[in-house]
Design a protein around this motif. Structure first.
Motif, PDB file in Angstrom:
ATOM      1  N   ALA A  61       0.856  -1.191   0.000  1.00 59.45           N
ATOM      2  CA  ALA A  61       0.000   0.000   0.000  1.00 59.45           C
ATOM      3  C   ALA A  61       0.892   1.241   0.000  1.00 59.45           C
ATOM      4  O   ALA A  61       1.921   1.276   0.656  1.00 59.45           O
ATOM      5  N   THR A  62       0.492   2.230  -0.770  1.00 55.53           N
ATOM      6  CA  THR A  62       1.260   3.473  -0.765  1.00 55.53           C
ATOM      7  C   THR A  62       0.338   4.576  -0.266  1.00 55.53           C
ATOM      8  O   THR A  62      -0.874   4.383  -0.172  1.00 55.53           O
ATOM      9  N   TYR A  63       0.928   5.711   0.054  1.00 54.77           N
ATOM     10  CA  TYR A  63       0.101   6.808   0.556  1.00 54.77           C
ATOM     11  C   TYR A  63       0.599   8.134   0.010  1.00 54.77           C
ATOM     12  O   TYR A  63       1.794   8.447   0.107  1.00 54.77           O
ATOM     13  N   ASN A  85      -5.823   3.525  -2.407  1.00 55.31           N
ATOM     14  CA  ASN A  85      -5.165   2.329  -2.921  1.00 55.31           C
ATOM     15  C   ASN A  85      -6.098   1.505  -3.802  1.00 55.31           C
ATOM     16  O   ASN A  85      -5.682   0.969  -4.835  1.00 55.31           O
ATOM     17  N   TYR A  98      -5.427   0.694  -7.747  1.00 57.53           N
ATOM     18  CA  TYR A  98      -5.366  -0.699  -8.211  1.00 57.53           C
ATOM     19  C   TYR A  98      -6.378  -0.934  -9.325  1.00 57.53           C
ATOM     20  O   TYR A  98      -6.076  -1.556 -10.345  1.00 57.53           O
ATOM     21  N   TYR A 146      -9.163  -5.688  -4.590  1.00 62.30           N
ATOM     22  CA  TYR A 146      -7.909  -6.374  -4.901  1.00 62.30           C
ATOM     23  C   TYR A 146      -8.114  -7.861  -5.196  1.00 62.30           C
ATOM     24  O   TYR A 146      -7.185  -8.528  -5.644  1.00 62.30           O
ATOM     25  N   ILE A 152      -3.006  -4.305   2.170  1.00 66.23           N
ATOM     26  CA  ILE A 152      -4.389  -3.852   2.223  1.00 66.23           C
ATOM     27  C   ILE A 152      -5.143  -4.470   3.408  1.00 66.23           C
ATOM     28  O   ILE A 152      -5.931  -3.803   4.079  1.00 66.23           O
TER      29      ILE A 152
END
Lengths: 580, 580
Positions: free
Chosen positions: B2-4, B312, B316, B408, B419
């Motif tokens: 996960a990125t932010y 996220n 995705y 996902y 996630i």
């Protein structure tokens, strides 16, 4: 620590009082399956499962599986339990006697599945996949193939997998790339990589049989170019003994949110030898034979977890003292919002059990009924109910797991109590064997449409038949729900022709509304059957739970369905670039 | 993984275009808080947080905290980040300048809280509790106490805790047993055991200040016999230097479902020296001063996790190819059910942000407005909105985390993608600082009743004022929702007098209906403000999301409220023995 006691009384009530499972023994080939025999077997399985498997649940979650050099070590106790469980004959309990099974009803197999999945859903996958592999070979294998593989799968000497998913091919199997090259001896060499393979490697059985989806060199692209193969870990000699190691290998395992005791492998097929099951390019049909059964199995995993959440939350709420309720009660079950959660958990679990068990009975009838029309009708019910069983029971498992945590308060978040594990173990159930969104699409796009819309009609008619003389508290909301469901079904059947996005956009709400209506019918039937038992406390509790369900859950159906009967056009038309 | 990325544009839009946060700088004492200054500070914090804290999120979840011999080791990188974060002045950003803070608005502090809680909610608890401890001492401490503790808390040289819960006293603080025995020198010796103490021991700060609930020897039993104390880990000498080790010790930590980077300690008070904060037996009032703020903080934790899940899932879904949609699109964002999830996540996250930010602006006005009537009105809004912010934002975090996993597919269940951590980290938010059921009880039992029911009236009036000339698609369902909410409020206010179980039984549905109505108002205001930006793509996306919310979520309010307006009598009357 979460504990588990098999709900034997409730199981017997649903089977015998609500669903009249005595009709099983009237089906040709199932004459032995009397209520007494089934009851005895269920009790026996329950004893083994609750005494020997349930105590492994928390520990196996902590330990997980350990991968090393193509081998996987399962948690302590799994190997021993696999041995006792399979040697006692439970893996083959519902499989054909011709191939080493006990030939007892599918329904019995599913009841035991529920027990297993309450006690330890991660473990349950090993026998579950083995049964799935058995069914897949049984459906389309040659006699020789069946003789080679099935008896060993039925006894659990060997175990099975289903190898479908690849990195680029999850929900969309059309993208499967694994190659199967024909050899002069009639076998095939398989090459490719499969991910998310449950039970891919584990060391509990002497051999592992991989039921595998792959593509022949000359096959058309997409979904119509897939075939199914059986690929054993060890090749089987003509005399049935094990031969050389086949190059199908676990190359890693996943680290997951839950079901840590179940290994989820990436499998590498390095020119592994396989044999085709069924005709070339019929892979998808062959998979779908077992897909309904696999989806129903996952629904039972959800049911098992619902039961686990519910019985632990109730026990805790009847024991934990915290504050004084308005009614003076001092355990938290007397606080209205806690009572609400307990009733919701009970209403969903017990209502879902009737849905799941009734579907299993239909599976038995679809296989065994003497009358072809009865078989056809039963099969219609199975088709219709499969997405409901799969998606509703598993969504509910996550929901009830989360609710059980709320009942426990902060303690529910602590691993030691074993409650948070329910949420972690259950979430995968909403994903595998087709995400619950895909189940909902299957419902609106296939099941409503099949045979001119015959499937839902059977349901509406059956419910309406039971509405006569039903108590008002449930007859009212159930009649409203069924009417609304029928008109929304007609709306979807119509709109799908020109605007498929509309029905698809609302499919999850529609599946939920359908499931709640089905449960409304179940609660009507349970209330009647409970009254007839003459057990006042039991009947009163059933009635209170039915009242809760009718007034606060079934009553949500019209609003859910109003969501469905809407155009999705403005929501599908805008530029998705704006989402980011 | 996960990125932010901090949603700076959206934050600025909500603050400036929707909520007109320029009014902050018109409040006495907050003149410096212009949109430009706040915007600059938010950008600066965002850079630090997304570059240095967010990358620690997955790793710190795996590592967790390690207890050994009364010490706790936090995950790698936490100590370093605590240092950079506190040295940059962020912990004291919204605290009084008189005691070492920057004196900037509470609203700014909360925006940064959101960023922190998206990046790493486990870490966010360390500064969060420190701010809470600051506020608790600031509200009721003597000047000397304030001078002793506050400046060090503001700079993060020291950190803080709130020690309330005991094994028998969770939701019910009346059962607190920790004893405080007065000493000749005016101090007290505290003896007892506290559980679930966040940040109880961690090694990142030079001292830890425990704000503690305990009972004097001569105090009445129950809730009216509690007092609050400050108990430092190291005693503080007259010159401000650290003296001897006080016997308040971590004796174990919990192993939890999530927020593994946050230590949750059992603390043993072994005749630890403490000083009373506020008057004897006013402990509950003293705690409640900070309770609203603590609950709003938890709501922001939920908001941060909602944002993390949403951004996220969107990224995705715009990248992942799987099957072809009806509209020909090849990324999964074009599949109607995936689109539905993305819109739901966006509608909830962005709508909840307006609720949370507006509440923070009311907190600032309640502290700073020159006009007492304005302060009173702002405080009314804070009281009313606090349970909504706490419960709705945190329930949504779990729901959206679970939905992100669905987007996902099977990959969402694998730890590597980061996630599933959202669900695990978020679930605690529904439990601590009062379970969400308790928030709902606070809403129906206190907030609806306060000052003759004035609080909800303010809300109904404000919404109705905005309905004039509102676009039909949202004006219709919003007007219906507000009317229904008003009549249900009256029903609860009335029924509470004679049948308190009725309103209590439906409180969770009521809180949800209230929150959805509030979000409906927010979406109306956002649609207008977005149209006024002149940015077509932005405005179109906002409108599509508003349409989704209005037609499919706001539209559920009447059915939820119909649930509330029912007698709970049959559900409270049956014999609970039947539940088992």
């Amino acid at each position: 620590m979460a504990t588990y006691k098999a709900p034997l009384r409730e199981i017997s009530f649903v089977l015998n009082n609500v669903l009249k499972a005595e009709r099983l023994s009237q089906l040709p080939g199932l004459e032995e399956a009397t209520p007494e025999t089934l009851g005895g077997l269920i009790e026996e399985a329950a004893k083994l499962i609750q005494n020997e498997l349930a105590p492994l649940n928390a520990k196996s979650d902590q330990q997980g599986c350990v991968y090393s050099n193509h081998e996987v070590k399962v948690p302590d106790g799994f190997k021993e339990f696999w041995k006792s469980y399979s040697e006692a004959g439970w893996i083959g309990i519902m499989q054909s006697q011709e191939y080493g099974g006990a030939g007892l009803p599918y329904t019995l197999g599913k009841v035991i599945e529920e027990l297993l999945c309450s006690a330890n859903v991660a473990f349950a996958l090993y026998p579950g996949l083995t049964q799935g592999c058995f069914e897949a070979i049984a459906a389309n294998g040659t006699d020789e193939q069946k003789q080679t593989y099935l008896p060993k799968l039925a006894t659990g000497e060997w175990s099975g997998t289903m190898c479908m998913t690849e990195p680029q091919a999850g929900s969309d199997l059309a993208a499967v790339k694994t190659k199967a090259t024909p050899q002069a001896d009639g076998s095939f060499l398989l090459e490719g990589s499969k991910i998310f393979i449950t039970s891919g490697e584990h060391g509990m059985a002497d051999n592992i049989i991989h039921f595998t989806l792959a593509r022949l060199p000359d096959s058309p692209p997409g979904i119509k170019g897939l075939s199914t193969f059986v690929v054993p870990k060890y090749l089987v000699n003509a005399d049935g003994s094990l031969g050389e190691r086949n190059p199908v290998k676990a190359v890693s395992i996943e680290h997951k949110m839950g079901i840590n005791g179940s290994c989820t492998c990436t499998m590498s097929f390095e020119n592994a030898k396989g044999w085709m099951i069924g005709a070339p390019n019929t892979g998808i049909q062959n998979m779908f034979v077992m897909m309904n059964l696999a989806r129903i199995m996952v629904g039972y995993q959800g049911l098992g977890q619902c039961e686990l959440a519910t019985q632990n939350a109730i026990a805790y709420a009847l024991d934990r003292k915290q504050g004084k309720a308005f009614n003076g009660g001092d355990v938290i079950a007397h606080h209205p919002d806690v009572r609400r959660m307990l009733l919701q958990m009970k209403a969903v679990t017990e209502g879902a059990r009737v849905l799941a068990y009734e579907t299993a009975l239909h599976v038995d009838a679809s296989h065994h009924a003497a009358d072809p029309a009865a078989r056809e009708e039963a099969q219609d019910w199975v088709e219709l109910a499969t997405p409901l069983v799969k998606a509703y029971c598993t969504d509910s498992a996550v929901e009830l797991g989360s609710m059980a945590i709320q009942v426990y308060g902060g303690h529910g978040f602590i691993k030691e109590h074993g409650i948070e594990q329910i949420v972690r173990d259950s979430k995968i159930l909403c994903l595998y064997e087709g995400t619950n969104g895909i189940q909902a699409m299957d419902l609106v796009r296939r099941k409503l449409m099949l045979n001119g819309g015959r499937l839902p009609k059977r349901f509406f008619e059956a419910v309406r038949k039971d509405l006569a003389d039903a108590p008002d508290f449930i007859a009212g909301p159930l009649a409203t729900a069924v009417d609304d469901l029928e008109s929304t079904t007609a709306w979807i059947q119509q709109s799908y022709k020109t605007s498929p996005d509309d029905g698809a956009f609302g499919c999850v709400d529609f599946l939920r509304a359908f499931s709640l209506t089905y449960l409304g019918w179940n609660w009507l039937r349970m209330t009647r059957a409970a009254d007839a038992t003459g057990d006042q406390l039991f009947a009163d509790t059933k009635r209170a739970t039915a009242q809760f369900f009718a007034s606060r859950m079934l009553s949500q159906v019209p609003a859910l369905l109003a969501n469905v009967r809407q155009s999705a056009a403005p929501l599908m038309a805008f530029d998705v670039a704006g989402l980011q």
